[in-house]
Design a protein around this motif. Structure first.
Motif, PDB file in Angstrom:
ATOM      1  N   LEU A  69      -1.170  -7.268 -23.425  1.00 16.63           N
ATOM      2  CA  LEU A  69      -0.066  -6.950 -24.330  1.00 16.63           C
ATOM      3  C   LEU A  69       0.668  -8.225 -24.744  1.00 16.63           C
ATOM      4  O   LEU A  69       1.128  -8.346 -25.878  1.00 16.63           O
ATOM      5  CB  LEU A  69       0.889  -5.954 -23.673  1.00 16.63           C
ATOM      6  N   ASN A 127       6.420 -11.829 -25.210  1.00 17.01           N
ATOM      7  CA  ASN A 127       5.135 -12.325 -25.689  1.00 17.01           C
ATOM      8  C   ASN A 127       4.497 -11.376 -26.691  1.00 17.01           C
ATOM      9  O   ASN A 127       3.876 -11.798 -27.656  1.00 17.01           O
ATOM     10  CB  ASN A 127       4.181 -12.553 -24.511  1.00 17.01           C
ATOM     11  N   TYR A 128       4.657 -10.089 -26.434  1.00 12.93           N
ATOM     12  CA  TYR A 128       4.082  -9.096 -27.352  1.00 12.93           C
ATOM     13  C   TYR A 128       4.699  -9.244 -28.742  1.00 12.93           C
ATOM     14  O   TYR A 128       3.989  -9.294 -29.753  1.00 12.93           O
ATOM     15  CB  TYR A 128       4.328  -7.674 -26.825  1.00 12.93           C
ATOM     16  N   ASP A 145       8.664  -8.940 -15.422  1.00 12.70           N
ATOM     17  CA  ASP A 145       7.405  -8.448 -15.994  1.00 12.70           C
ATOM     18  C   ASP A 145       7.649  -7.739 -17.322  1.00 12.70           C
ATOM     19  O   ASP A 145       6.878  -7.860 -18.271  1.00 12.70           O
ATOM     20  CB  ASP A 145       6.722  -7.463 -15.035  1.00 12.70           C
ATOM     21  N   VAL A 176      -3.596  -2.483 -25.710  1.00 11.53           N
ATOM     22  CA  VAL A 176      -4.264  -2.064 -24.487  1.00 11.53           C
ATOM     23  C   VAL A 176      -3.372  -1.079 -23.746  1.00 11.53           C
ATOM     24  O   VAL A 176      -2.159  -1.267 -23.696  1.00 11.53           O
ATOM     25  CB  VAL A 176      -4.549  -3.296 -23.594  1.00 11.53           C
ATOM     26  N   SER A 188       3.599 -12.654 -30.326  1.00  6.90           N
ATOM     27  CA  SER A 188       2.204 -12.742 -30.799  1.00  6.90           C
ATOM     28  C   SER A 188       1.919 -11.730 -31.901  1.00  6.90           C
ATOM     29  O   SER A 188       1.090 -11.992 -32.774  1.00  6.90           O
ATOM     30  CB  SER A 188       1.209 -12.618 -29.647  1.00  6.90           C
ATOM     31  N   THR A 189       2.591 -10.598 -31.884  1.00  7.07           N
ATOM     32  CA  THR A 189       2.363  -9.609 -32.943  1.00  7.07           C
ATOM     33  C   THR A 189       3.004 -10.064 -34.257  1.00  7.07           C
ATOM     34  O   THR A 189       2.475  -9.804 -35.337  1.00  7.07           O
ATOM     35  CB  THR A 189       2.937  -8.232 -32.530  1.00  7.07           C
ATOM     36  N   GLY A 199       9.136 -10.482 -19.961  1.00  6.95           N
ATOM     37  CA  GLY A 199       8.121 -11.457 -20.340  1.00  6.95           C
ATOM     38  C   GLY A 199       7.058 -10.837 -21.238  1.00  6.95           C
ATOM     39  O   GLY A 199       6.686 -11.406 -22.272  1.00  6.95           O
ATOM     40  N   THR A 200       6.584  -9.652 -20.847  1.00  8.08           N
ATOM     41  CA  THR A 200       5.536  -8.995 -21.633  1.00  8.08           C
ATOM     42  C   THR A 200       6.064  -8.635 -23.018  1.00  8.08           C
ATOM     43  O   THR A 200       5.387  -8.842 -24.032  1.00  8.08           O
ATOM     44  CB  THR A 200       5.035  -7.725 -20.910  1.00  8.08           C
ATOM     45  N   ALA A 251      -3.994   6.141 -33.394  1.00  6.63           N
ATOM     46  CA  ALA A 251      -2.965   5.150 -33.701  1.00  6.63           C
ATOM     47  C   ALA A 251      -3.154   3.922 -32.810  1.00  6.63           C
ATOM     48  O   ALA A 251      -3.786   3.999 -31.767  1.00  6.63           O
ATOM     49  CB  ALA A 251      -1.589   5.756 -33.465  1.00  6.63           C
ATOM     50  N   SER A 252      -2.607   2.815 -33.256  1.00  3.43           N
ATOM     51  CA  SER A 252      -2.688   1.603 -32.467  1.00  3.43           C
ATOM     52  C   SER A 252      -1.588   1.641 -31.414  1.00  3.43           C
ATOM     53  O   SER A 252      -0.413   1.660 -31.739  1.00  3.43           O
ATOM     54  CB  SER A 252      -2.507   0.384 -33.366  1.00  3.43           C
ATOM     55  N   VAL A 253      -1.988   1.692 -30.151  1.00  6.85           N
ATOM     56  CA  VAL A 253      -0.977   1.836 -29.110  1.00  6.85           C
ATOM     57  C   VAL A 253      -1.302   1.003 -27.874  1.00  6.85           C
ATOM     58  O   VAL A 253      -2.442   0.938 -27.425  1.00  6.85           O
ATOM     59  CB  VAL A 253      -0.760   3.329 -28.732  1.00  6.85           C
ATOM     60  N   GLY A 254      -0.277   0.334 -27.397  1.00  6.64           N
ATOM     61  CA  GLY A 254      -0.350  -0.361 -26.120  1.00  6.64           C
ATOM     62  C   GLY A 254       0.598   0.340 -25.165  1.00  6.64           C
ATOM     63  O   GLY A 254       1.607   0.904 -25.589  1.00  6.64           O
ATOM     64  N   PHE A 255       0.249   0.334 -23.904  1.00  4.14           N
ATOM     65  CA  PHE A 255       1.119   1.006 -22.934  1.00  4.14           C
ATOM     66  C   PHE A 255       1.018   0.330 -21.581  1.00  4.14           C
ATOM     67  O   PHE A 255      -0.075   0.019 -21.110  1.00  4.14           O
ATOM     68  CB  PHE A 255       0.721   2.488 -22.786  1.00  4.14           C
ATOM     69  N   VAL A 256       2.171   0.120 -20.966  1.00  2.00           N
ATOM     70  CA  VAL A 256       2.150  -0.336 -19.577  1.00  2.00           C
ATOM     71  C   VAL A 256       3.312   0.294 -18.819  1.00  2.00           C
ATOM     72  O   VAL A 256       4.391   0.519 -19.364  1.00  2.00           O
ATOM     73  CB  VAL A 256       2.173  -1.876 -19.462  1.00  2.00           C
ATOM     74  N   GLU A 277      -2.600   1.040 -20.105  1.00  2.00           N
ATOM     75  CA  GLU A 277      -2.865   1.072 -18.681  1.00  2.00           C
ATOM     76  C   GLU A 277      -3.484   2.418 -18.351  1.00  2.00           C
ATOM     77  O   GLU A 277      -2.952   3.465 -18.717  1.00  2.00           O
ATOM     78  CB  GLU A 277      -1.541   0.887 -17.913  1.00  2.00           C
ATOM     79  N   PHE A 283       4.137   0.138 -28.885  1.00  2.00           N
ATOM     80  CA  PHE A 283       4.083  -0.458 -27.543  1.00  2.00           C
ATOM     81  C   PHE A 283       5.014   0.384 -26.673  1.00  2.00           C
ATOM     82  O   PHE A 283       6.226   0.292 -26.768  1.00  2.00           O
ATOM     83  CB  PHE A 283       4.514  -1.922 -27.596  1.00  2.00           C
ATOM     84  N   ARG A 329      -9.277  -1.445 -29.294  1.00  2.00           N
ATOM     85  CA  ARG A 329      -8.361  -0.919 -28.285  1.00  2.00           C
ATOM     86  C   ARG A 329      -8.911  -1.301 -26.916  1.00  2.00           C
ATOM     87  O   ARG A 329     -10.111  -1.534 -26.773  1.00  2.00           O
ATOM     88  CB  ARG A 329      -8.299   0.620 -28.330  1.00  2.00           C
ATOM     89  N   LYS A 376       0.752 -12.429 -36.242  1.00  2.00           N
ATOM     90  CA  LYS A 376      -0.489 -11.919 -36.841  1.00  2.00           C
ATOM     91  C   LYS A 376      -0.310 -11.469 -38.271  1.00  2.00           C
ATOM     92  O   LYS A 376       0.696 -10.984 -38.649  1.00  2.00           O
ATOM     93  CB  LYS A 376      -1.020 -10.778 -35.984  1.00  2.00           C
TER      94      LYS A 376
END
Lengths: 199, 371
Positions: A54, B363-364, B356, A60, B367-368, B359-360, B334-339, A62, B307, A41, B371
């Motif tokens: 991301l 790509n997320y 932003d 990841v 790329s996910t 695009g993010t 848990a597996s978490v991404g945040f923006v 913020e 995400f 992470r 995998k």
């Protein structure tokens, strides 16, 4: 591939769970993912960097280490990594405490302000030293709390933090630091890498 | 509204027990698809729409003849790349675009159900939509995604069906509707119900719908989808086709004219009773309720990668509410991404051209998926 990341990676056991605090664009996370463990992470303060992470599919979030480490339960990671950012925090003491609460172990790397080049620059020029590792002018540096390898040793000692392993990196050459060579390593190394745990 | 008979729908035969206690069966659920399901059936994404959306997320909506609501995010080469993914866009029960809802004709009375339609919840919606997986014989979705109420459906879906989606993307949403959210929805509902044409929801019988009430509801809601800064930059105090104030209650200002237009256009495509039912479902949404207030427990069994996305200027579902979701997920490892994406476009950012964000997300997902 930064040598530092390789050294950090070697300190980490396979298939363990790791959190990179201040993970930037996710270079280290990606290296760990490919070489060590899928269970990674990241926490990063810059929106742009978080978006870059991301975009690579890295988990990841913020956030700011000084406030957002709080959300992680005690010992929820095997390793919490803090690469060259300790000096940028308002309260490094609090951050180290949080690292050791969240992680069973922590890996902290610090740019060494005790390196002879830095000492000489200050001595001869009488101005705040600028180096490759620390390229900021005094007024625009994000580094609020610079320290030396020796400072960090003392810091850990005073807080009953156990240093499992301490390594010095000088121009990609890696060596062990011990009590005997501490003064020498403090003079000769660019970077200190510490694997620490609460006693 | 135009002909709804050509719309794709499944008939859900299995009885579905609703949260209100009633049971429904043999009901239609409308959907649309984009892209192709691959042989492994591992490239499917289920997207959920927001309050006034529908299944026509991309391309031209055949009913309204307007662009799909997620035109910036969904299509060939876009974030939800339909050259790579098979996207199923699910309508909701309670809606008015072909799914079982208050405008469904009661076969016995030959009139719309109106308020005889049962009160539904986000949980009910998702349980109905789950049948789409059976229909397409998809074992596991690559992703579930949606913004606003769509994001609530994402959270509910993952909670109800923990291992049915590899990735979950809840955008600009909340796990629990706030007092402010409920208040704003109530404003809209009261506006509809105050329209004399509403007639306790039985307006369908007289072909006279509560357009004024629905238009005002939409106008009020529309303000909440934008930011103060966005409004100021776009409209400021600009006057509408006039050189000076008219000292009347006409639409002197551009913003007034804009809102009136938004209201008027909305009533052509949306049913007032559906608006009541769907806003109610949102208000009832509190994912923590079943779990003693502990949101983490809602996701306890999930291996899904999350995400979570919020927007800086969204005051309707502010970042703090997305952060609450992230915190709950981190609490259980848990597996978490945040923006939090920087945008002046308010809550509507998730529907708009925000590079932003798009695009993010693109790509997320790409790329996910690799995998």
């Amino acid at each position: 591939m930064k040598k530092e990341f390789k050294v950090i990676s070697e300190l980490i056991e396979n298939k363990s769970k790791a959190l990179d605090v201040g993970c930037g664009d996710g270079e280290l996370l990606k290296y760990l993912l490919e070489n060590k463990t899928k269970d990674i992470r990241g926490l990063e303060i810059s929106k742009e960097s978080v978006q870059n992470c991301l975009s690579k599919g890295l988990p990841v979030i913020e956030g700011n280490a000084e406030n957002d480490l709080m959300q992680f339960p005690n010992k929820s990671f095997d390793y919490v990594i803090l690469s060259q950012t300790l000096q940028a925090f308002l309260n490094p003491d609090k951050v180290i405490k949080e690292l050791l609460r969240v992680g069973k172990k922590a890996i902290v790397t610090i740019p060494n302000f005790g390196h002879w080049k830095i000492r000489i620059k200050l001595l001869i020029n009488g101005t705040m030293p600028l180096t490759e590792n620390l390229p900021y002018e005094w007024h625009s540096t994000p580094n609020l709390h610079m320290c030396t390898i020796k400072d960090f040793f003392v810091f850990c000692e005073e807080r009953d933090i156990k240093i499992f392993k301490s390594l010095a990196l000088n121009q990609d050459k890696i060596s062990e630091i011990n009590n005997k060579n501490l003064n020498y390593k403090n003079l000769m190394s660019d970077l200190g890498i510490f694997l620490i745990e609460n006693k | 509204m135009n002909d709804l008979t050509e719309i794709k729908k499944i008939i859900v035969k299995k009885p579905l027990k609703l949260d209100c206690g009633k049971e429904i069966s043999n009901f239609p659920l409308a959907y649309e698809t984009y892209g192709k399901l691959n042989e492994n059936k591992d490239n499917a994404i289920l997207v959920f729409h927001a309050l006034t959306g529908d299944q026509f997320a991309s391309g031209i909506n055949p009913i309204t003849k307007k662009d799909g609501w997620w035109k910036y995010a969904l299509g060939p080469g876009k974030a939800f790349d339909t050259e790579k993914f098979f996207v199923i866009s699910a309508n909701v029960i309670g809606g008015c675009m072909g799914s079982y809802g208050p405008s469904t004709i009661n076969e016995i009375t030959s009139k719309p159900l109106g308020t005889d339609f049962p009160v539904i919840t986000i949980n009910d919606m998702v349980n109905a939509q789950y049948n789409l997986l059976d229909f397409f014989k998809i074992e596991t979705l690559f992703a579930v995604a949606g913004g606003s109420m769509g994001g609530m459906q994402v959270l509910q879906f993952v909670s109800n069906f923990p291992n049915k989606a590899k990735v979950a993307v809840p955008i600009a949403c909340t796990a629990s509707h706030s007092a402010q959210n409920i208040a704003l929805n109530e404003l809209g509902r009261q506006s509809i119900m105050a329209d004399i044409n509403w007639q306790n929801g039985s307006y369908g019988e007289r072909e006279k719908s509560p357009d004024k009430g629905l238009a005002v509801a939409r106008m009020a809601a529309h303000i909440t989808y934008l930011s103060k800064k966005g409004l100021q930059e776009k409209f400021g105090r600009k006057l509408q086709e006039r050189d000076d104030l008219k000292f009347s209650f006409d639409a002197d200002f551009q913003i007034e004219s804009y809102l009136r237009h938004q209201g008027a256009a909305f009533v052509d495509r949306f049913d007032a009773n559906s608006y009541l039912y769907i806003t109610r479902a949102m208000d009832y949404f509190d994912l923590t309720k079943k779990f003693d207030g502990n949101l983490s427990k809602a996701f306890a069994n999930s291996k899904t990668k999350f995400f979570v996305i919020s927007f800086t200027s969204d005051w309707l579902y502010p970042t703090s509410e997305s952060r609450d979701i992230v915190i709950a997920l981190n609490a259980i490892g848990a597996s978490v991404g945040f923006v939090e994406i920087k945008s002046d476009k308010g809550h509507d950012s998730f529907l708009l051209d925000v590079p932003d964000f798009l695009g993010t997300l693109k790509n997320y997902l790409s790329s996910t998926y690799k995998k």
